[in-house]
Design a protein around this motif. Sequence first.
Motif, PDB file in Angstrom:
ATOM      1  N   UNK A  61       0.945  -1.086   0.103  1.00 42.09           N
ATOM      2  CA  UNK A  61      -0.151  -0.110   0.350  1.00 42.09           C
ATOM      3  C   UNK A  61       1.336   0.824  -0.035  1.00 42.09           C
ATOM      4  N   UNK A  62       0.673   2.081  -0.311  1.00 40.05           N
ATOM      5  CA  UNK A  62       1.379   2.951  -0.763  1.00 40.05           C
ATOM      6  C   UNK A  62      -0.048   4.286  -0.781  1.00 40.05           C
ATOM      7  N   UNK A  63       1.355   5.368   0.645  1.00 35.28           N
ATOM      8  CA  UNK A  63       0.285   6.080   1.161  1.00 35.28           C
ATOM      9  C   UNK A  63       1.555   7.898   0.469  1.00 35.28           C
ATOM     10  N   UNK A  64       1.048   9.072   1.167  1.00 39.06           N
ATOM     11  CA  UNK A  64       0.897  10.104   0.742  1.00 39.06           C
ATOM     12  C   UNK A  64       0.983  11.329   1.853  1.00 39.06           C
ATOM     13  N   UNK A  82       3.001   8.415  11.676  1.00 41.78           N
ATOM     14  CA  UNK A  82       2.198   8.981  11.439  1.00 41.78           C
ATOM     15  C   UNK A  82       0.995   8.059  10.472  1.00 41.78           C
ATOM     16  N   UNK A  83       1.258   6.774   9.957  1.00 42.53           N
ATOM     17  CA  UNK A  83       0.989   5.955   9.628  1.00 42.53           C
ATOM     18  C   UNK A  83       0.046   5.237  10.387  1.00 42.53           C
ATOM     19  N   UNK A  84      -0.599   5.203  11.096  1.00 36.79           N
ATOM     20  CA  UNK A  84      -1.324   4.460  12.365  1.00 36.79           C
ATOM     21  C   UNK A  84      -2.929   4.800  12.292  1.00 36.79           C
ATOM     22  N   UNK A 101      10.024  12.752  -1.232  1.00 38.15           N
ATOM     23  CA  UNK A 101       9.021  13.526  -1.503  1.00 38.15           C
ATOM     24  C   UNK A 101       8.383  14.813  -2.703  1.00 38.15           C
ATOM     25  N   UNK A 102       7.070  14.098  -2.912  1.00 41.92           N
ATOM     26  CA  UNK A 102       6.448  14.194  -4.132  1.00 41.92           C
ATOM     27  C   UNK A 102       6.510  16.616  -4.001  1.00 41.92           C
ATOM     28  N   UNK A 103       6.004  16.212  -5.953  1.00 41.68           N
ATOM     29  CA  UNK A 103       6.212  17.914  -6.333  1.00 41.68           C
ATOM     30  C   UNK A 103       4.702  18.909  -5.027  1.00 41.68           C
ATOM     31  N   UNK A 104       4.567  17.905  -4.551  1.00 37.37           N
ATOM     32  CA  UNK A 104       3.623  18.764  -3.526  1.00 37.37           C
ATOM     33  C   UNK A 104       4.169  19.160  -2.062  1.00 37.37           C
ATOM     34  N   UNK A 105       5.799  18.333  -1.970  1.00 38.88           N
ATOM     35  CA  UNK A 105       6.026  18.852  -0.820  1.00 38.88           C
ATOM     36  C   UNK A 105       5.683  17.862   0.532  1.00 38.88           C
ATOM     37  N   UNK A 106       5.168  16.817   0.268  1.00 35.36           N
ATOM     38  CA  UNK A 106       4.523  15.305   1.557  1.00 35.36           C
ATOM     39  C   UNK A 106       5.754  14.488   0.585  1.00 35.36           C
ATOM     40  N   UNK A 107       5.707  13.337   1.572  1.00 40.64           N
ATOM     41  CA  UNK A 107       6.758  12.312   1.904  1.00 40.64           C
ATOM     42  C   UNK A 107       5.801  11.108   1.266  1.00 40.64           C
ATOM     43  N   UNK A 108       5.899  10.461   0.401  1.00 44.05           N
ATOM     44  CA  UNK A 108       5.432   9.207   0.007  1.00 44.05           C
ATOM     45  C   UNK A 108       5.620   8.286   0.983  1.00 44.05           C
ATOM     46  N   UNK A 109       5.191   6.630   0.979  1.00 45.40           N
ATOM     47  CA  UNK A 109       5.616   5.580   2.241  1.00 45.40           C
ATOM     48  C   UNK A 109       5.244   4.817   1.333  1.00 45.40           C
ATOM     49  N   UNK A 110       5.721   3.487   1.981  1.00 47.09           N
ATOM     50  CA  UNK A 110       5.386   2.498   0.984  1.00 47.09           C
ATOM     51  C   UNK A 110       4.886   1.623   2.626  1.00 47.09           C
ATOM     52  N   UNK A 111       3.914   0.429   2.869  1.00 50.03           N
ATOM     53  CA  UNK A 111       3.688  -0.052   4.061  1.00 50.03           C
ATOM     54  C   UNK A 111       3.397  -1.776   3.367  1.00 50.03           C
TER      55      UNK A 111
END
Length: 412
Positions: A61-64, A82-84, A101-111
């Motif tokens: 699963x991918x998150x931002x 942060x993902x809890x 970090x994506x163009x909108x400044x948020x961090x990509x994450x994988x679980x």
Amino acid sequence: MLIVLLPEDLQEVPQDTTLVHWWRLERDGSLQGEGRDTLNGLKTRFPAERLRALAPATAVSLYRLDMPVRRTASIRAALPFALEDQLSQDLELLHCVPGPRRRDGRLAAAVVEIESMERWQHLFASQQWRVEALIPLPALHADDAPEEGLLVRPSPWPSAVPQALITAPDQEPALIETGMLQLWLRRRLGSLPEAQRVVRASGFSREALGLEDSPDVVFSRDPGTVEVNHALKYCLQPSPPLTLLTGSFATSMAAPPWRKLRPVMVAAGVLVAVMLAQFSLEWMMLASERDRLVAGIQTVFESSLPNSRMVQPVTQFRQVLDGNAAGNTAQRGGALLHEALAVVAQTPNASITQFRATPDEVEIELQLASFAELEALRAGLAARPGLQETLQGADSASEGVTARLKVSRRES
């Protein structure tokens, strides 16, 4: 480089017969081959190929996220918490990986579940094949997001059931089963402001997406298609931005650390080879110069000392030179003594009681009958060319006259 797509149901298939889809790419990204085979078969066909793997969308699963911290260590520590709120499983059972970090400044994450990582780890370990990177399949489309709204296209990737690829500027890419697509879109669009409810689709009609009863959604068709070859170029990056091989899985599945240093090691090897070649050349030149000098010394020795065996030429030459100097000195002192004694022998009634000779002078003690004979002897010595005599003393006694004379070379 060889890229394999891991199966979605790995736990249900014996690992020695597990089939994986594979693609083989050149460095420029051109596709050289593709197919489906077991890892054992691929290992036999491509034993020297570098390997990177794709994790199926159903397992990852991918998150931002909004992450104000910037330090890598702080991000890793804070990511699970942060993902809890977005996860339904226990954090101890999950492997959370921070991405770029994506163009909108948020961090990509994988679980991903730790159990899945361990199964994949065991699969590659059974074939003694190290993986350079393990990338979530949807992450390959991170750069395909539209400027606004949602872009829905059929997935080009092989899977057990048809899937749709959905990209958006504010969310990570997602691969959704087509049977769940309408429900997923309804929930996704419901969370967006009305101005952002824009859907562009390729291969899907408005009815197929369940949007016929949603007049507030702007729908348009997109003529674009998803190309697998273009997406696979993401895997060719030296260090893919989002890989699951972190933490304890970084050393167990990834390529050994020295592989990253291979260019440096090659450069060091070339430098060492050049230095060895240079040292060898200098050694050969010095050896040749040494042989030339030895031959020259031997030639001089044989011509100077033809009857001697060369052992220590420098020492032997010094001994010969010292010996000649001593011989010359002795010869010079003997000649002076001979001339002085020749004059004394010509004098009647003169006898030598003692004498002392050096290379440069002779001292003689004489016994004569009278002073007249002494003066005659002195006159004879003075008449000799190159001789100079000096009277050191004279005594008169009943036996005659005792005198001491010093004879030396006359300075020219």
